[in-house]
Write a protein that holds these residues in place. Structure first.
Motif, PDB file in Angstrom:
ATOM      1  N   ARG A  32       3.110 -15.822  -3.314  1.00 54.41           N
ATOM      2  CA  ARG A  32       3.247 -14.384  -3.479  1.00 54.41           C
ATOM      3  C   ARG A  32       3.625 -14.111  -4.926  1.00 54.41           C
ATOM      4  NH1 ARG A  32       3.758  -9.736  -0.625  1.00 54.41           N
ATOM      5  NH2 ARG A  32       3.368 -10.880   1.307  1.00 54.41           N
ATOM      6  N   TYR A  56       3.478  -8.698  -4.524  1.00 50.81           N
ATOM      7  CA  TYR A  56       2.050  -8.412  -4.401  1.00 50.81           C
ATOM      8  C   TYR A  56       1.360  -9.696  -3.976  1.00 50.81           C
ATOM      9  CZ  TYR A  56      -2.691  -7.405  -6.253  1.00 50.81           C
ATOM     10  OH  TYR A  56      -4.036  -7.237  -6.425  1.00 50.81           O
ATOM     11  N   SER A  64      -5.089  -2.360 -12.611  1.00 48.54           N
ATOM     12  CA  SER A  64      -4.176  -1.258 -12.315  1.00 48.54           C
ATOM     13  C   SER A  64      -3.991  -0.389 -13.558  1.00 48.54           C
ATOM     14  CB  SER A  64      -2.815  -1.798 -11.853  1.00 48.54           C
ATOM     15  OG  SER A  64      -1.891  -0.758 -11.628  1.00 48.54           O
ATOM     16  N   GLY A  71       1.600  -2.488 -11.086  1.00 45.29           N
ATOM     17  CA  GLY A  71       0.631  -2.335 -10.013  1.00 45.29           C
ATOM     18  C   GLY A  71       0.745  -0.975  -9.349  1.00 45.29           C
ATOM     19  N   PRO A  72       0.111  -0.760  -8.187  1.00 48.96           N
ATOM     20  CA  PRO A  72      -0.630  -1.769  -7.416  1.00 48.96           C
ATOM     21  C   PRO A  72      -1.942  -2.171  -8.094  1.00 48.96           C
ATOM     22  CG  PRO A  72      -0.919   0.387  -6.440  1.00 48.96           C
ATOM     23  CD  PRO A  72       0.104   0.551  -7.525  1.00 48.96           C
TER      24      PRO A  72
END
Length: 305
Positions: free
Chosen positions: A165, A186, A225, A230-231
């Motif tokens: 992750r 994310y 992005s 982000g996302p």
């Protein structure tokens, strides 16, 4: 002629294959992986993992410099765990470098923790800044490795890390502590490790490696992005870096922009040719290009700098 042919084929949506050619030689002599490339004051530097150890058990880092990204000079050992750290002695992996506050900050994996060291020069030597990890194993739901730090145009620095992750957080102005309230995670489809961020024409590109580094399919994908936090939306044309033919396991990369130009290069490792594997990898450089819409075009691993 090769560059013109490459551009014509990729712009037409075709994959250029120079299959009859021998793979380019690595840019660093010997076994080096997870290269982080940076440019400071017009000079290029590569900070790699020292490879060639079963179980990735290296315990020191080196740095290499170049004026043209073709000829590289070893500048020496910049951090030796046995001499410079009190809290970790092995598994020196996947470093990163950033410049701020007129100092160079070196982020590194150490026994599946992340540390930070500081120097007045890009070639070190670097001194452990905290006497403990910046991020400790078990602190988040990921293996705590593969840091990358990006300093935006406004001076705000961000750290990206994690296997399994991707975690993203703002660094505090001191560059050696994290704004815990800012952290987000994310995990795009396929994400494994080795996150790296670049900014081009106001867009942020988060790139990462997919599969395991011991897998010949190891490769690089990306998402885009409007924010460094982000996302990120995974692009359709992935992966953008992968091996074929005798090149295997092409991944865990970094990217550098030639100062003042829209000219980009991707630095990555592959299995040593011949007879390499996930513990015996070598560092290579290839051009990286964008199309008119800002999509990253497939990188040809048989095209060298």
């Amino acid at each position: 002629m090769k560059k013109i042919l490459f551009t014509l084929l990729t712009c037409c949506g075709m994959s250029p294959i120079f299959a009859q050619q021998k793979a380019p030689s690595p840019v660093l002599p010997g076994a080096f992986a997870d290269p982080h490339v940076a440019v400071f004051n017009g000079k290029y530097y590569i900070y790699p993992t020292t490879d060639g150890f079963e179980g990735w058990s290296s315990d020191y880092f080196t740095v290499w410099s170049s004026k043209d990204m073709k000829k590289w000079k070893k500048e020496g050992t910049i951090l030796d765990f046995k001499k410079d750290l009190t809290w970790a002695q092995k598994r020196a992996w996947a470093p990163a470098i950033a410049f701020k506050n007129n100092k160079y900050y070196f982020y590194f994996s150490a026994d599946t923790n992340i540390g930070v060291a500081v120097s007045d020069k890009p070639t070190g030597p670097f001194k452990d800044a905290l006497g403990k990890p910046l991020i400790t194993k078990g602190q988040y739901q990921a293996q705590i490795i593969d840091p990358m730090v990006f300093v935006d145009d406004d001076g705000q620095a961000y750290i990206y890390f994690g296997q399994g992750r991707c975690y993203i957080a703002k660094l505090n102005p001191d560059m050696i502590s994290i704004n815990e309230a800012s952290i987000v995670s994310y995990k795009p489809e396929g994400y494994n490790e080795g996150s790296f961020l670049i900014k081009r024409k106001g867009k942020y590109y988060l790139m990462w490696s997919e599969y395991d580094t011991r897998d010949p399919r190891y490769s690089v994908a990306y998402g885009v992005s409007d924010s460094p936090m982000g996302p990120f939306v995974k692009a359709q044309n992935n992966p953008i870096l992968k091996g074929h033919d005798e090149v295997k396991g092409a991944g865990h990369h970094s990217v550098v922009q030639v100062p003042g130009k829209d000219e980009w290069y991707i630095v990555y490792h592959r299995f040593i040719i011949p007879n390499g594997n996930g513990y015996n990898r070598e560092t290579c450089i290839s051009p990286m290009r964008f199309d008119a819409e800002g999509n990253i075009l497939p990188v040809e691993v048989y095209e060298k700098k």
